[in-house]
Design a protein around this motif. Structure first.
Motif, PDB file in Angstrom:
ATOM      1  N   LYS A   1       0.809  -1.219   0.000  1.00 52.05           N
ATOM      2  CA  LYS A   1       0.000   0.000   0.000  1.00 52.05           C
ATOM      3  C   LYS A   1       0.841   1.267   0.000  1.00 52.05           C
ATOM      4  N   TYR A   2       1.999   1.250   0.707  1.00 51.19           N
ATOM      5  CA  TYR A   2       2.765   2.475   0.886  1.00 51.19           C
ATOM      6  C   TYR A   2       4.037   2.522   0.034  1.00 51.19           C
ATOM      7  N   LEU A   3       4.170   1.622  -0.901  1.00 49.47           N
ATOM      8  CA  LEU A   3       5.380   1.593  -1.714  1.00 49.47           C
ATOM      9  C   LEU A   3       5.479   2.841  -2.586  1.00 49.47           C
ATOM     10  N   ARG A   4       6.610   3.543  -2.473  1.00 47.59           N
ATOM     11  CA  ARG A   4       6.842   4.765  -3.258  1.00 47.59           C
ATOM     12  C   ARG A   4       7.899   4.554  -4.346  1.00 47.59           C
ATOM     13  N   HIS A   5       8.894   3.723  -4.053  1.00 52.32           N
ATOM     14  CA  HIS A   5      10.027   3.556  -4.959  1.00 52.32           C
ATOM     15  C   HIS A   5      10.249   2.068  -5.243  1.00 52.32           C
ATOM     16  N   LEU A   6      10.336   1.723  -6.521  1.00 53.81           N
ATOM     17  CA  LEU A   6      10.566   0.338  -6.911  1.00 53.81           C
ATOM     18  C   LEU A   6      11.616   0.298  -8.016  1.00 53.81           C
ATOM     19  N   ARG A   7      12.690  -0.410  -7.755  1.00 50.71           N
ATOM     20  CA  ARG A   7      13.752  -0.582  -8.750  1.00 50.71           C
ATOM     21  C   ARG A   7      14.071  -2.068  -8.886  1.00 50.71           C
ATOM     22  N   LEU A   8      13.976  -2.566 -10.114  1.00 51.52           N
ATOM     23  CA  LEU A   8      14.342  -3.944 -10.443  1.00 51.52           C
ATOM     24  C   LEU A   8      15.383  -3.865 -11.548  1.00 51.52           C
ATOM     25  N   ALA A   9      16.572  -4.425 -11.303  1.00 51.63           N
ATOM     26  CA  ALA A   9      17.664  -4.274 -12.261  1.00 51.63           C
ATOM     27  C   ALA A   9      18.448  -5.570 -12.416  1.00 51.63           C
ATOM     28  N   HIS A  10      18.913  -5.832 -13.653  1.00 52.24           N
ATOM     29  CA  HIS A  10      19.766  -6.980 -13.947  1.00 52.24           C
ATOM     30  C   HIS A  10      19.168  -8.288 -13.418  1.00 52.24           C
TER      31      HIS A  10
END
Length: 346
Positions: free
Chosen positions: A75-84
């Motif tokens: 619900k509170y996720l602001r930043h999502l990074r998925l790499a490599h």
């Protein structure tokens, strides 16, 4: 946090086990960062459902095969990074991340997003960064975040720039696997490496890397790559871009766009425009200079560029904008050139 270890041999690094015990004991954590460690994720128990307070997720080089479905319940996720990571698809449920502001998808294996089924992105999204992705169109529906999006990075599958690695660079199979493994597949990278390394030295020199780069350029779809050579009126830039009037930063590097059209002046808040390594780019509309806040223009290694000419580009953004202003006050003939890249076949 797990951020140490070699990016090239993660099988020798520590394994991060994300299981029910982890999510129960640390259910109040706000930041999850795992880099260069294989992740063993038990999502069958809806792992992320227990981590309701998560604000930021950063997962890089973890041999993660799928986008965790339970992540869409944060619900509170602001930043999502998925790499490599060899993640092949992004689920439609990502639109459920109603407070997501920054989404970064870098060097993944994305390959099954269809042109007629674009995934809707959350309304509050401010930054969308798609790095080294193999698409000739924008694979997401930006209709709900048009007014909030201030950063759009959509770069084609990157090739190797030898000068970025210092003098006399040499490239090993492990390095190429890290850069191209998710885009090409490990077997294809290995095959190409041995095909190029004819002397079995265990590395590729700059000349051999240039042949690999030509293959990479032609192998993957890019913005504009599906156009016929005679379609001079089509730039290759997506029309949706010109409706993103809140954009401050636009990065379309490593794409196959032909020119920057007059419509670019509609991006009235733009401060940074990056078009590095767009090797088919021929000219830029003088109307770009009408954007008052524009300060930075990146045109590195745009091999076909005629307007502005290379001698102007080498002098930097101030010189480029001054040149375009002079053109906008008069007239200019846009010259066209054709670039042919010769490399490996399939």
């Amino acid at each position: 946090f797990l951020t140490k270890g070699s990016p090239y041999e993660i099988e020798k690094n520590e394994i991060a086990k994300l299981d029910p015990e982890f999510s129960t004991k640390l259910k109040e954590i706000k930041y999850l960062c795992v880099i260069n460690h294989i992740i063993q994720l038990d999502d069958s128990v809806n792992f992320f459902n227990n981590l309701k307070e998560l604000n930021c997720i950063d997962l890089e080089n973890n041999n993660l095969q799928e986008f965790p479905e339970s992540m869409s319940a944060l619900k509170y996720l602001r930043h999502l990074r998925l790499a490599h990571n060899p993640i092949k698809s992004i689920p439609e449920t990502i639109q459920n991340l109603k407070y997501l502001q920054n989404l970064k998808l870098e060097y993944l294996s994305l390959n099954n997003i269809q042109s007629n089924v674009k995934i809707l992105l959350p309304t509050k999204l401010k930054k969308l960064e798609l790095t080294s992705v193999p698409f000739g169109i924008l694979p997401f529906d930006l209709s709900k975040c048009l007014k909030n999006l201030n950063t759009l990075k959509f770069t084609g599958v990157e090739w190797i720039i030898p000068e970025d690695y210092g003098s006399n660079p040499l490239f090993t199979l492990q390095q190429l696997n890290y850069k191209f493994g998710n885009a090409l597949g490990l077997d294809k990278v290995k095959k190409l490496f041995h095909q190029l390394d004819t002397k079995n030295r265990g590395y590729l020199n700059e000349e051999e890397v240039m042949k690999l780069n030509a293959y990479v350029f032609k192998k993957f779809p890019r913005l504009g790559s599906g156009l016929n050579q005679g379609e001079q009126k089509i730039s290759g830039m997506p029309d949706i871009v010109f409706t993103l009037t809140s954009l401050v930063t636009l990065d379309l590097s490593y794409q196959a766009i032909r020119f920057v059209p007059d419509e670019i002046e509609s991006l009235i808040n733009l401060k940074t425009l990056i078009l590095n390594n767009c090797v088919l780019l021929e000219n830029i509309s003088p109307k770009l200079s009408n954007i008052n806040d524009l300060k930075e223009i990146g045109l590195e290694r745009c091999l076909s560029l005629k307007t502005p000419p290379p001698e102007i580009c080498r002098r930097g953004s101030v010189a480029i904008l001054a040149y375009l202003r002079r053109l906008s006050s008069g007239s200019v003939v846009y010259k066209r050139t054709k670039l042919m890249l010769v490399g490996l076949g399939e």
